[in-house]
Design an enzyme around this catalytic site. Structure first.
Site, PDB file in Angstrom:
ATOM      1  N   VAL A  77       0.912  -1.224  -0.067  1.00 41.08           N
ATOM      2  CA  VAL A  77       0.050   0.096  -0.093  1.00 41.08           C
ATOM      3  C   VAL A  77       0.952   1.341  -0.017  1.00 41.08           C
ATOM      4  O   VAL A  77       0.528   2.234  -0.785  1.00 41.08           O
ATOM      5  CB  VAL A  77      -0.900  -0.222   1.355  1.00 41.08           C
ATOM      6  CG1 VAL A  77      -1.785   1.373   1.253  1.00 41.08           C
ATOM      7  CG2 VAL A  77      -1.961  -1.153   1.267  1.00 41.08           C
ATOM      8  N   SER A 102      15.240  -1.043   6.762  1.00 36.46           N
ATOM      9  CA  SER A 102      15.246  -0.584   5.532  1.00 36.46           C
ATOM     10  C   SER A 102      15.718   0.899   5.514  1.00 36.46           C
ATOM     11  O   SER A 102      15.862   1.615   4.556  1.00 36.46           O
ATOM     12  CB  SER A 102      13.818  -0.503   4.793  1.00 36.46           C
ATOM     13  OG  SER A 102      13.337  -1.978   4.790  1.00 36.46           O
ATOM     14  N   CYS A 141     -10.388  -2.874   2.229  1.00 30.73           N
ATOM     15  CA  CYS A 141     -10.610  -2.846   0.629  1.00 30.73           C
ATOM     16  C   CYS A 141     -11.833  -3.330   0.174  1.00 30.73           C
ATOM     17  O   CYS A 141     -12.622  -2.745  -0.875  1.00 30.73           O
ATOM     18  CB  CYS A 141      -9.321  -3.432   0.158  1.00 30.73           C
ATOM     19  SG  CYS A 141      -9.245  -5.133   0.709  1.00 30.73           S
ATOM     20  N   HIS A 181      -9.336  -6.666  -6.770  1.00 27.87           N
ATOM     21  CA  HIS A 181     -10.589  -7.855  -6.188  1.00 27.87           C
ATOM     22  C   HIS A 181     -11.540  -7.580  -7.117  1.00 27.87           C
ATOM     23  O   HIS A 181     -12.128  -6.521  -7.674  1.00 27.87           O
ATOM     24  CB  HIS A 181     -10.972  -7.380  -4.961  1.00 27.87           C
ATOM     25  CG  HIS A 181      -9.987  -7.352  -3.805  1.00 27.87           C
ATOM     26  ND1 HIS A 181      -9.016  -8.057  -3.580  1.00 27.87           N
ATOM     27  CD2 HIS A 181     -10.149  -6.939  -2.644  1.00 27.87           C
ATOM     28  CE1 HIS A 181      -8.258  -8.085  -2.707  1.00 27.87           C
ATOM     29  NE2 HIS A 181      -8.952  -7.360  -1.723  1.00 27.87           N
ATOM     30  N   GLN A 212      -7.440  -3.248  -5.414  1.00 27.50           N
ATOM     31  CA  GLN A 212      -7.590  -3.052  -3.991  1.00 27.50           C
ATOM     32  C   GLN A 212      -6.578  -2.316  -3.347  1.00 27.50           C
ATOM     33  O   GLN A 212      -6.486  -1.775  -2.225  1.00 27.50           O
ATOM     34  CB  GLN A 212      -7.671  -4.865  -3.369  1.00 27.50           C
ATOM     35  CG  GLN A 212      -6.515  -5.312  -3.154  1.00 27.50           C
ATOM     36  CD  GLN A 212      -5.730  -5.041  -2.108  1.00 27.50           C
ATOM     37  OE1 GLN A 212      -6.242  -4.267  -1.064  1.00 27.50           O
ATOM     38  NE2 GLN A 212      -4.507  -5.611  -1.816  1.00 27.50           N
TER      39      GLN A 212
END
Lengths: 365, 365
Positions: free
Chosen positions: B16, B42, B130, B244, B321
């Site tokens: 996302v 990270s 979603c 989706h 989604q």
């Protein structure tokens, strides 16, 4: 089925024909009591069978008089052409296509549900659509126990319903997609790799339903002998090779408890109930692949009212469309119908005496 | 959204988070007004952004006081931990997790439906699940026009809802399956290559519904402010990467004609109506991938009575989604909420004056 019965598999190299041979091999049906009929170009090739082989033959009804039962694993056009020729030879015909499913003279049979439709004098028997078989195997027991007012069903259909070429297209397209290549589609109107799409069967502009949905509605009503049963299907292809799944909502006539519904499904023939309390992410089409029973799980009340009982239940069903959805159901019909014939020796001559009286008029479905 | 707004994407390397950055890049939002926050391991890495790059930072709320709006693309546990810290810094929080979706002090918003829930003093705003967003985008317009008595929905959900690791599992498992190898599954409880399975979210033994189905029910009722709306969902994963699909049956309060229903959907914001008369096998999740609108097609009457009008209609809906189902909806909320704040200058100090009063109590969903 006695070893002495001779089967002809018409369309022996297709997806359903292969599965019929696989089931006969599992039953140890003797190789010299099976005839494998294929298209002209495949004639003469060897088809492996239970450690031995069958020699593929061209279709010639005159050469099939020794056959007791022919399984037509062919398209509707071919079925319409060959079925009458086989009937004239006294061969019992089980047709897997849609050619005769709405002929009132032809029984449309799921053995667990309406075997009583079979008659000793039946010459052609129609095997229902695969989605219809799987749907009714799960919902008919509830109808018998509690009455059935309505079915809502969304399908997740394997590509094998469109034949071996469809399985090949899925595999080749998927392979290409993994390498970031786009492979054009031929069998399906949409890409099938990593995609889902509304079923590709003929769309009816008047109702908005596609052919698969219309088959589910009309065949279910015929098999259940309930012409006004409310069925609302939505049919979708998914990138799965050979077992269909269905998300089903039933509305019963009589309220039932969850325990009653589960017990009913657990006791139903041809079904295997999966307990969601121990397996909440089952069944899957992979679990249903290659086995006889249709799997039903995630049985739950659709509404969460204060009362324990309900008229609405949700189910999740997975069934091998090549097996119970096609070849197995056809062979189960053959077993029953050949037994009926054997017990009623005059039936066969009667069909032969009046060969044309029993030739159904081809209709479209 | 003015260029001067500074966004922090918390969880910038997840599925996302990446999509949120992609949308900001499409909007040409300036690179120096974006902060990319990732997990500790990270931190320091470079994240490509619109031909430039963002340097990933560890989460440290004290370093984020210049941020206007944080998009939490994190799991519920992380969201519960970081949201209060950000609110104390005066940062507007849009949370994509389920952490705050049922806190009565936190608006749960789909801008096309209930933007009016946003208040100038909102400090945390929850982005719905979603599947809920995609379902309501297609059914709310019908509810507004004709009333809505009931929704039956079967989902065909992409693996991306379970994150980038799920997409990787799908690809690697599929690759293995094509080579007749079996690759064990880690992200999902079932094999996802060439398979479908009931949604993997937490199963409720009492009701038989899984977590995704419970979210659809409870979030839809909250967003539509209709606590007794009947919703019967069945949620299923399919081997699709990121959009989706949903098979929907609605029962309306008022009868409507097919033309009225189609016109209603065609005019609805955020939706794109696909005419089944010209595209009966559309929409597909591949067609919906990477675009803003949710696609709705195969609109048809569920019952075929003699009257032209009906109360029951079937729809087939596909929506990305990661986009409208997550990052796009969150950014649309941000646009509206930041505008509200800008027009109501006292809102921000109020939130800062009483930092704890606006910290929602974490609840499970």
């Amino acid at each position: 089925m006695p070893d002495s019965v001779t089967f002809a598999i018409i369309g022996a190299t297709g997806a359903v024909g292969r599965e019929a041979l696989a089931i006969l091999a599992q039953r140890a049906h003797p190789v010299d009591h099976i005839r494998a009929i294929t298209s002209d170009r495949s004639a003469g090739t060897q088809i492996p069978y239970a450690g031995s082989a069958l020699t593929a033959e061209e279709f010639d009804a005159d050469q099939l008089a020794d056959v007791d039962c022919a399984l037509l694993c062919t398209d509707a056009t071919t079925s319409r052409r060959v079925a009458p020729c086989l009937v004239q030879q006294g061969v019992l015909v089980i047709d897997n296509s849609s050619a005769f499913r709405h002929d009132p003279r032809v029984p449309l049979v799921i053995p667990e549900i309406n075997a009583a439709e079979l008659q000793p004098e039946s010459t052609i028997i129609a095997n229902p659509n695969c989605s219809t078989i799987i749907l009714l195997l799960a919902t008919h027991p509830l109808r018998a126990a509690f009455g059935l007012r309505e079915i809502v069903v969304s399908t997740y259909q394997a590509v094998s319903g469109a034949g071996l070429a469809a399985i090949d297209e899925l595999r080749r397209q998927t392979h290409a997609a993994l390498e970031s290549r786009v492979l054009s589609h031929h069998v399906f109107p949409q890409p099938c790799a990593f995609n889902v799409f509304p079923h590709e069967s003929t769309f009816d502009p008047a109702t908005g339903f596609n052919g698969e949905e219309q088959k589910i509605i009309s065949e279910s009503r015929r098999i259940l002998a309930d012409p006004s049963l409310s069925i609302m299907p939505n049919c979708v292809r998914v990138p799965v090779e050979r077992a269909h799944s269905q998300s089903i909502l039933v509305t019963l006539e009589q309220p039932a408890t969850l325990q009653q519904v589960r017990a009913c499904l657990a006791a139903a023939p041809g079904l295997r109930w999966i307990d969601d309390q121990t397996a909440p992410t089952s069944p899957t089409p992979q679990q249903a692949t290659g086995i006889d029973p249709v799997l039903v799980g995630r049985v739950r009340r659709a509404d969460a009212g204060p009362d324990e009982s309900s008229q609405r239940f949700m189910l999740w069903v997975c069934g091998d469309q090549l097996r119970k959805g096609a070849a197995l159901n056809a062979l189960q019909i053959a077993d029953l119908a050949l037994n009926l014939r054997a017990r009623s020796p005059r039936a066969l001559p009667r069909a032969l005496d009046r060969p044309h009286a029993h030739l159904p008029t081809p209709i479209e479905n």
